[in-house]
Structures are given as C-alpha cells and as structure tokens.
Design a protein around this motif. Structure first.
Motif, mmCIF file in Angstrom:
data_model
loop_
_atom_site.group_PDB
_atom_site.id
_atom_site.type_symbol
_atom_site.label_atom_id
_atom_site.label_comp_id
_atom_site.label_asym_id
_atom_site.label_seq_id
_atom_site.Cartn_x
_atom_site.Cartn_y
_atom_site.Cartn_z
ATOM 1 N N PHE A 2 35.056 -16.055 -31.582
ATOM 2 C CA PHE A 2 35.786 -15.386 -30.504
ATOM 3 C C PHE A 2 35.661 -16.181 -29.211
ATOM 4 N N VAL A 6 38.717 -17.990 -27.125
ATOM 5 C CA VAL A 6 39.045 -17.604 -25.746
ATOM 6 C C VAL A 6 38.791 -18.754 -24.773
ATOM 7 N N PRO A 13 42.091 -12.139 -25.424
ATOM 8 C CA PRO A 13 41.356 -11.371 -26.435
ATOM 9 C C PRO A 13 42.284 -10.690 -27.440
#
Length: 54
Positions: A2, A6, A13
């Motif tokens: 993640f 990002v 997100p």
C-alpha cells in the motif's frame, strides 16, 4: 505494498484498494529488484525468534 503504491506510484488510496494484486504487482514490477523477499529459512528463523504471541 500500500505504501509503495501511494508513495512511489502516487496512486490515491481509493485506486489502490480498487486495484487487483496482479495490477499492483505489475505496476510495482520495475521497483521489485530493490528488496528481495526473505528466504523460507530466514522467515522460519524470524518466526521462531519473534512468535506472534502475547
């Protein structure tokens, strides 16, 4: 993954959560050589030394 999506890919997100694992892996592919995953022996050693117990 993640954080990489990002911070490196600059995805929102929402875009990360909508992407499939395969899509994220392909997008992060050029950066994959930066850190290899641990071997099974190393993982077993870490799990032995730091068990997930209270």
């Amino acid at each position: 993954m993640f954080a990489a999506a990002v911070c490196v890919l600059r995805l929102t997100p929402d875009a990360v959560w909508r992407a499939t694992p395969r899509e994220l892996a392909l997008a992060l592919g050029p950066f994959a050589g930066l850190a290899a995953p641990p071997s099974r022996a190393r993982l077993d050693d870490l799990m032995q030394r730091f068990p997930d117990t209270r």
